[in-house]
Design an enzyme around this catalytic site. Structure first.
Site, PDB file in Angstrom:
ATOM      1  N   GLY A  24     -19.128  -7.287 -14.324  1.00  0.00           N
ATOM      2  CA  GLY A  24     -18.189  -7.331 -15.441  1.00  0.00           C
ATOM      3  C   GLY A  24     -18.797  -7.228 -16.824  1.00  0.00           C
ATOM      4  CE  LYS A  69     -21.303 -22.328 -15.288  1.00  0.00           C
ATOM      5  NZ  LYS A  69     -20.042 -22.785 -14.727  1.00  0.00           N
ATOM      6  N   GLY A  83     -17.780  -7.719  -8.341  1.00  0.00           N
ATOM      7  CA  GLY A  83     -17.926  -8.623  -7.189  1.00  0.00           C
ATOM      8  C   GLY A  83     -18.353  -7.865  -5.942  1.00  0.00           C
ATOM      9  NE  ARG A 123     -11.698  -1.650 -12.131  1.00  0.00           N
ATOM     10  CZ  ARG A 123     -11.518  -2.939 -11.963  1.00  0.00           C
ATOM     11  NH1 ARG A 123     -10.318  -3.468 -12.097  1.00  0.00           N
ATOM     12  NH2 ARG A 123     -12.523  -3.722 -11.637  1.00  0.00           N
TER      13      ARG A 123
END
Ligand code: AMP
Length: 397
Positions: free
Chosen positions: A355, A199, A378, A35
């Site tokens: 991620g 999931k 996100g 980053r």
């Protein structure tokens, strides 16, 4: 909206929201500097133009005021390295008198780093007064923190209101938006999305919103077993979300109606326990014996997925194909990552975001061999879902 390259920074003090929320080890050393490296081009361009730079960021999740372990001073050595040795001034607050004095004395070519914004609860609360105090540090505002663009915080969103004209994205956010738009609005075909991870529940919105934009959808990882069970397969002790069986079936129907080809793993690497050294075997994904669980895609699936990936022109990848943290179940994720590299070499546009898939391309040292690695998991997913991100809207107006 002003484009970053069109703005004249000469003699200007640029207040930049960067994302320096990087992992630190026990010695407070940065263990992943991606980053910081990604923020450098924006900063260097302003300095080159004859401007000065005030950097603000959060780091970690401090609970109640300042905590030494979350001080941004720990990133300074790595930041200076990525700024080609430019020395970085630091002030141990972001809005007090010392901070104001430090920014007011800044000269052209100099860089000042403010202390962690989240030492003030006003940051995440999106407090207007606090945002106004931050705004005083700059003549113009540059948002280059894509990872927090989906949060309506003081430094990511509210502060932009104090710069009616002089506000813009930096190179990093410009690049992120351009990359995602390439996937969403590409004229080239075929477009493929590879969605994996644990999931269905956390990925269902993204799966649905991708349907109008893709020709092929690969579903891998733990979430695939819910789809396989929904179709009547036997999945042993594999990960499953029984509440989502209907949702899975309905997604398959919607895909069919839209002409999107869904690719589920035909075979699976199974294990008799969730352990690196468990006994393993391979079987059809819809016939997993009791007491066994699917932890990676199987060899036939790998061959089929690799073949498809290397034929596609636009590819988005989010989520691993198996429990790649354990070497015994990493092959599917590694081979998919390598197939993305091959596709990139053949001219495809490949975007990796989220991620764990980013962790995977970094782990296998392939990050610079795909077209773009998103810095905001996100935020990227929300943007792909068509949600207007507050940090983006604040600049676009
Ligand atoms: P996500 O954050 O939803 O992208 O999920 C990433 C996690 O999914 C990783 O930690 C993987 O280990 C896990 N995962 C992938 N495949 C499986 C699987 N077959 N069974 C259990 N966990 C899995």
């Amino acid at each position: 909206m002003i484009r970053f390259d069109d703005y004249d920074f000469k003699g200007k003090k640029a207040l930049i929201r960067v994302d320096f929320n990087v992992p630190l080890n026990d010695k407070r050393e940065v263990t992943d500097d991606n980053r910081i490296r990604a923020a450098a081009p924006t900063i260097l361009k302003i300095l080159k133009d004859g401007g000065s730079v005030v950097l603000m960021s959060h780091l970690g999740r401090p609970k109640d005021g300042p905590e030494e372990k979350y001080s941004l001073k720990h990133v300074i050595p790595v930041l200076e390295k990525h700024l080609n040795g430019t020395s970085v001034k630091f002030v141990d607050d972001c809005v007090n008198d010392d901070a104001r004095k430090a920014s007011s004395q800044l000269k052209a070519g100099e860089v000042l780093l403010l202390e962690n914004l989240r030492f003030y609860k006003e940051e995440t609360a999106g407090d207007e007064f606090f945002a106004g105090q931050l705004a005083e540090h700059g003549d113009c505002y540059v948002n280059d923190a894509f990872g927090t663009a989906h949060r309506a915080h003081a430094s990511t969103t509210v502060v932009a209101n104090f710069f009616p004209k002089d506000k813009m994205f930096g190179y990093l956010i410009e690049g992120e938006i351009e990359s995602i738009d390439k996937v969403l609005h590409s004229k080239e075909k075929p477009v493929l999305a590879i969605i994996g991870g644990a999931k269905v529940s956390s990925k269902i919105t993204i799966l649905e919103s991708l349907l109008p934009n893709v020709d092929h959808l690969i579903i891998g990882g733990g979430m695939a077993y819910t789809f396989v069970k929904a179709k009547g397969g036997t999945i042993g002790n594999s990960l499953v979300e029984d509440d989502y069986l209907e949702t899975a079936l309905s997604l398959l129907k919607k895909a069919e109606a839209k002409g999107v080809q869904i690719h589920l793993p035909s075979d699976t690497r199974i294990a008799d326990d969730f352990r690196e050294d468990a006994s393993t075997d391979v079987c059809p994904t819809n016939a997993i014996p009791d007491g066994w669980m699917g932890l990676d895609i199987g060899p036939d699936t790998i061959t089929a997925f690799v073949e498809l990936i290397t034929k596609c022109k636009i590819i988005l990848w989010n989520g691993p194909m198996g429990v790649f943290e354990m070497d015994a179940f990493a092959k599917g994720t590694i081979d998919v990552a390598n197939a993305l590299v091959t596709a990139t070499e053949k001219g495809a546009f490949t975007l990796v975001g989220g991620g764990d898939s980013v962790a995977a391309v970094n782990k296998y040292k392939l990050a610079d061999k795909v077209s773009y690695v998103s810095t905001g998991g996100g935020a990227m997913l929300e943007y792909l879902e068509g949600i207007e991100l507050p940090g983006i809207a604040a600049i676009r107006g």
